[in-house]
Scaffold this motif. Sequence first.
Motif, PDB file in Angstrom:
ATOM      1  N   ALA A 101      -3.240   0.737  12.336  1.00  0.00           N
ATOM      2  CA  ALA A 101      -2.689  -0.310  12.232  1.00  0.00           C
ATOM      3  C   ALA A 101      -2.426  -0.688  10.827  1.00  0.00           C
ATOM      4  CB  ALA A 101      -2.914  -1.634  12.787  1.00  0.00           C
ATOM      5  N   PRO A 102      -1.322  -1.296  10.418  1.00  0.00           N
ATOM      6  CA  PRO A 102      -1.040  -1.776   8.844  1.00  0.00           C
ATOM      7  C   PRO A 102      -2.269  -2.599   8.293  1.00  0.00           C
ATOM      8  CG  PRO A 102       0.790  -2.421  10.180  1.00  0.00           C
ATOM      9  CD  PRO A 102      -0.171  -2.131  11.168  1.00  0.00           C
ATOM     10  N   GLY A 103      -2.616  -1.962   7.135  1.00  0.00           N
ATOM     11  CA  GLY A 103      -3.482  -2.974   6.517  1.00  0.00           C
ATOM     12  C   GLY A 103      -5.110  -2.501   6.813  1.00  0.00           C
ATOM     13  N   THR A 104      -5.231  -1.593   7.616  1.00  0.00           N
ATOM     14  CA  THR A 104      -6.578  -1.035   8.201  1.00  0.00           C
ATOM     15  C   THR A 104      -7.062  -0.059   7.173  1.00  0.00           C
ATOM     16  OG1 THR A 104      -5.522   0.385   9.856  1.00  0.00           O
ATOM     17  CG2 THR A 104      -6.340  -1.593  10.770  1.00  0.00           C
ATOM     18  N   LEU A 105      -8.303   0.122   7.276  1.00  0.00           N
ATOM     19  CA  LEU A 105      -9.265   1.034   6.522  1.00  0.00           C
ATOM     20  C   LEU A 105      -8.818   2.669   6.687  1.00  0.00           C
ATOM     21  CD1 LEU A 105     -11.479   0.976   4.236  1.00  0.00           C
ATOM     22  CD2 LEU A 105     -13.058   1.011   6.043  1.00  0.00           C
ATOM     23  N   ALA A 106      -8.478   2.950   7.641  1.00  0.00           N
ATOM     24  CA  ALA A 106      -8.180   4.332   7.943  1.00  0.00           C
ATOM     25  C   ALA A 106      -7.044   4.894   6.984  1.00  0.00           C
ATOM     26  CB  ALA A 106      -7.769   4.782   9.391  1.00  0.00           C
ATOM     27  N   VAL A 176     -14.850   5.930  13.731  1.00  0.00           N
ATOM     28  CA  VAL A 176     -14.116   4.752  13.841  1.00  0.00           C
ATOM     29  C   VAL A 176     -14.555   3.570  13.116  1.00  0.00           C
ATOM     30  CG1 VAL A 176     -13.633   2.923  15.831  1.00  0.00           C
ATOM     31  CG2 VAL A 176     -14.152   5.343  16.220  1.00  0.00           C
ATOM     32  N   PHE A 177     -13.679   2.672  12.449  1.00  0.00           N
ATOM     33  CA  PHE A 177     -14.020   1.851  11.581  1.00  0.00           C
ATOM     34  C   PHE A 177     -14.253   0.442  12.237  1.00  0.00           C
ATOM     35  CE2 PHE A 177     -11.833   5.058   9.104  1.00  0.00           C
ATOM     36  CZ  PHE A 177     -12.913   5.467   8.052  1.00  0.00           C
ATOM     37  N   THR A 178     -14.694  -0.616  11.518  1.00  0.00           N
ATOM     38  CA  THR A 178     -15.084  -1.906  12.296  1.00  0.00           C
ATOM     39  C   THR A 178     -13.750  -2.490  12.490  1.00  0.00           C
ATOM     40  OG1 THR A 178     -15.393  -2.787   9.946  1.00  0.00           O
ATOM     41  CG2 THR A 178     -17.515  -2.150  11.192  1.00  0.00           C
ATOM     42  N   ASP A 179     -12.653  -2.149  11.650  1.00  0.00           N
ATOM     43  CA  ASP A 179     -11.496  -2.725  12.170  1.00  0.00           C
ATOM     44  C   ASP A 179     -10.538  -2.141  13.040  1.00  0.00           C
ATOM     45  OD1 ASP A 179     -10.258  -0.423  10.877  1.00  0.00           O
ATOM     46  OD2 ASP A 179      -9.805  -1.371   8.918  1.00  0.00           O
TER      47      ASP A 179
END
Length: 280
Positions: A101-106, A176-179
């Motif tokens: 999603a926008p603004g996520t770490l990936a 998979v990141f925490t966000d």
Amino acid sequence: MSFATGVAAPVSGMRWFRDTTRREIQDALPGWPTGPEFTARTKSESRLRDGSRFGARFLLAATLGVLESLAGSGSTGNVSRLGQPEEPQNEVEDFPVMWAAPGTLARALPWQLDPGRRPDTARTHLVVTDRRVLVLGLPADKEAPDDEVLWETDRADVSTAKRMKFSQYKVDFKLVFTDASWVRLAGWNTNCRDDVTRPLAASPELVAVGALSEGQQRAVTELLERQQGPGDLVVSRRPSGHFLVEYLRTNTIDPDYGISSDFCLMGAEGEDVPFQEGDL
């Protein structure tokens, strides 16, 4: 490491960068140069592609016969060799290597991880420490190349590291990141993949050499006596209760294989023990 590549017939050789609605976002990623665009094959296109391997003389018969059965089993094109997909929607129908999603770490990962954008004269490595996860860029034409930090984040930002079974040479894995954003990457080989997924799947319990039993310390000494050149010794207690001893030759980074190592797995008295689930 690099972004993974699809292997099922409809998505073979392809990859996409998606938001959570499956919209392609590669053109919206900051600083990314233009890269290849892919279109998934239909079932008939997948059958024709596989049928071409038999040669033009047998194309029609192969398409109507043998390959029809492959299409009926999901059009993976190599089911018997790769097994069944764990996530058909992300491995056969589509092949996202970024889900963000926008603004996520990936979305912050560097474009150099993409084989479709990265020059042939460069390599990317994923490095895991007890505090950080980093992506390094290295030139491919030097024995002891200088590395450049392309991206880094806290180790705590990674919530899950999962080895993906449905891949060409068992080299794919998902971070998979925490966000809730994630990426699907591929190692140079299975060992390279496991070297980063092992510490990310569960934070290792590091053990000081002085805290080991006498038998374990003897085993560590024997391992060190076999080494040539400088390096770092890391001892960790594995989920099975075994102790993994690794000697990392951190003074040299190979452009393809990364940091070489020697290791042993020992029990409570330093004896060799068979590997169990979670040890490696």
